[in-house]
Design an enzyme around this catalytic site. Structure first.
Site: not given
Ligand code: UT7
Length: 334
Positions: A116, A256, A286
């Site tokens: 990520c 994030h 996400n």
């Protein structure tokens, strides 16, 4: 000689039309809107539908929009880096496929996989190419079709992820409004908690690996949560201290988007208000490599030249980091 710096000079983005709601998920696995909202903070996520559609299709849409908005011709691009965990294929690189789909013919390109944190790593990498003076127009894409590797029978992971893509243009400047610093870190010990078990060279795909559902995201939520909370906050606070950024002088945190509780904990440690934080996890979930640029894309018209912005990420690897920049243009003039 004046030092060449690198600045983001435009943003493009794309999310697929299909919206997977918590209510629909509740009919697929034993979960509820209440659990997902309380534990993660996601209401809905986008899913890329269509036979043969992959990450590059979303990345190409984002790049096309970026080129149009910045009035850049495809042949002017020198380099395209794609931060991605779900490439179209093991090889060639998705960056090359996106370049082909957008008529970018004079550039070299490659993928960068840092879980990520992929976009953050890729943006920091792009800034170094531009600062070297050798490259003038670099596109950084963050794109992932997480629905391709999510097990929609596993309630512990399927509510979390969504699909999306966004891209930024990075160009040289001698101005102070530029990418100023990045702190990137990783620790491979974390790989046991978050990975895809099969499909790579250590465990090539077989009928058995398919039957064992080993081509999906494997995540031990709690250890990942603990690491994410401490590392993302540590590295963001470290960046503030290093550059004497006070909570008042920080315009935006771009975190994030993995879990609302991780975002809150990071903002609290930095001593900033929720109004200073870009949050769209409720609508997109996400999207792995796409979370940071999708925030910039959505907030672009609120951004002003000189805004102090910290980007922060944490992901599989483990990888984490923060990047400090001063925004280079008035977003409402685009
Ligand atoms: O982006 C890459 C980095 N990834 C992350 O940052 C993710 C970090 N981890 C997390 O965000 C959280 O750990 C999760 C959202 C994955 C899980 O939340 P949690 O609060 O850590 O839940 P848990 O795994 O401890 O599970 C708590 C309970 C369990 O039931 P019992 O054992 O207490 O009876 C789970 O079985 O919640 C249950 N559960 C669910 N219940 C309803 C797990 N998933 C669900 C679900 N719906 N979808």
């Amino acid at each position: 000689m004046t030092k060449i710096r690198a600045a983001i000079t435009g943003v493009g983005g794309y999310v697929p039309d299909y919206i997977l709601t918590n209510d629909e998920l509740s009919r697929m696995v034993d979960t509820s809107d209440e659990w997902i909202m309380t534990r993660i903070g996601i209401k809905e996520r986008r899913i890329l539908k269509g036979e043969g559609k992959g990450t590059s299709d979303m990345g190409a849409e984002a790049v096309k929009q970026l080129l149009a908005k910045t009035k850049t011709k495809p042949e002017e691009i020198d380099l395209i880096i794609c931060g991605v965990v779900t490439p179209d294929m093991v090889f060639p690189a998705t960056a090359n496929i996106i370049a082909d789909k957008t008529d970018i013919r004079n550039a070299f390109g490659f993928d960068l996989n840092a879980g990520c944190s992929s976009f953050l790593y890729a943006l920091a990498t792009a800034s170094k190419y531009v600062e070297s003076g050798s490259y003038k127009k670099v596109i950084v894409v963050g794109a992932d079709k997480m629905s391709a590797i999510v097990d929609y029978t596993d309630r512990a992971t399927c509510p979390i992820f969504g699909d999306g893509a966004a891209a930024v243009l990075v160009e040289p400047t001698t101005d102070e409004n530029c990418i100023i610093d990045s702190i990137l870190q990783s620790d491979g010990v974390g790989r046991i908690h978050l990975h895809q078990k099969a499909g790579g060279s250590a465990k090539p795909p077989t009928h058995e690996t398919i039957d064992a559902r080993e081509h999906y995201v494997y995540q031990e939520g709690q250890p990942v949560f603990k690491w994410a909370v401490s590392k993302m906050a540590d590295v963001s606070v470290e960046m503030m201290e290093k550059h004497h950024i006070t909570p008042e002088s920080l315009t935006w945190l771009v975190p994030h988007q993995a879990n609302m509780r991780i975002i809150d904990a990071t903002a609290n440690r930095m001593g900033i208000n929720k109004e200073q934080v870009m949050i769209n996890i409720q609508r997109f979930g996400n999207t792995t490599s796409a979370t940071l640029p999708l925030c910039l894309w959505e907030w672009e018209n609120k951004l002003r030249k000189g805004d102090n912005i910290i980007l922060a990420a944490f992901g599989a690897g483990f990888t984490w980091g923060s990047l400090y920049l001063k925004w280079a243009y008035d977003g409402d003039k685009i």
